[in-house]
Design a protein around this motif. Structure first.
Motif, PDB file in Angstrom:
ATOM      1  N   MET A 214       0.839  -1.193   0.000  1.00  0.00           N
ATOM      2  CA  MET A 214       0.000   0.000   0.000  1.00  0.00           C
ATOM      3  C   MET A 214       0.876   1.245   0.000  1.00  0.00           C
ATOM      4  N   ARG A 215       0.419   2.194  -0.693  1.00  0.00           N
ATOM      5  CA  ARG A 215       1.159   3.447  -0.724  1.00  0.00           C
ATOM      6  C   ARG A 215       0.783   4.301   0.472  1.00  0.00           C
ATOM      7  N   TRP A 216       1.647   5.251   0.791  1.00  0.00           N
ATOM      8  CA  TRP A 216       1.431   6.077   1.977  1.00  0.00           C
ATOM      9  C   TRP A 216       0.150   6.877   1.889  1.00  0.00           C
ATOM     10  N   TRP A 217      -0.249   7.311   0.701  1.00  0.00           N
ATOM     11  CA  TRP A 217      -1.469   8.111   0.587  1.00  0.00           C
ATOM     12  C   TRP A 217      -2.717   7.279   0.848  1.00  0.00           C
ATOM     13  N   LYS A 218      -2.649   5.969   0.577  1.00  0.00           N
ATOM     14  CA  LYS A 218      -3.785   5.096   0.888  1.00  0.00           C
ATOM     15  C   LYS A 218      -3.918   4.929   2.395  1.00  0.00           C
TER      16      LYS A 218
ATOM     17  N   GLY B  63      -5.329   8.095   3.785  1.00  0.00           N
ATOM     18  CA  GLY B  63      -6.762   8.182   3.513  1.00  0.00           C
ATOM     19  C   GLY B  63      -7.584   7.294   4.431  1.00  0.00           C
ATOM     20  N   LEU B  64      -7.097   6.092   4.666  1.00  0.00           N
ATOM     21  CA  LEU B  64      -7.806   5.184   5.585  1.00  0.00           C
ATOM     22  C   LEU B  64      -7.794   5.718   7.013  1.00  0.00           C
TER      23      LEU B  64
END
Length: 61
Positions: A1-5, A8-9
């Motif tokens: 998973m990327r940091w922005w995901k 967002g979570l």
């Protein structure tokens, strides 16, 4: 998973948790009967006016 995901979570979880807290407080507030609210307000008013001292910033004392 990327940091922005992940970010967002985490934001989504924060919004959901805030909604739970607000809903719980609203249910607690609405649980009072009108007579209980009147009694509490009268008690608070009596406590605020007891003592006879002027409020801060009032030079008329």
């Amino acid at each position: 998973m990327r940091w922005w995901k992940v970010l967002g979570l985490a934001g989504l979880a924060g919004v959901a948790a805030t909604g739970v807290v607000v809903a719980r407080a609203e249910r607690r507030r609405r649980a009072y009967t009108p007579e209980e609210i009147r009694t509490r307000l009268r008690d608070r008013h009596a406590a605020a006016t007891a003592g006879g001292a002027a409020p801060p910033g009032d030079d008329r004392a």
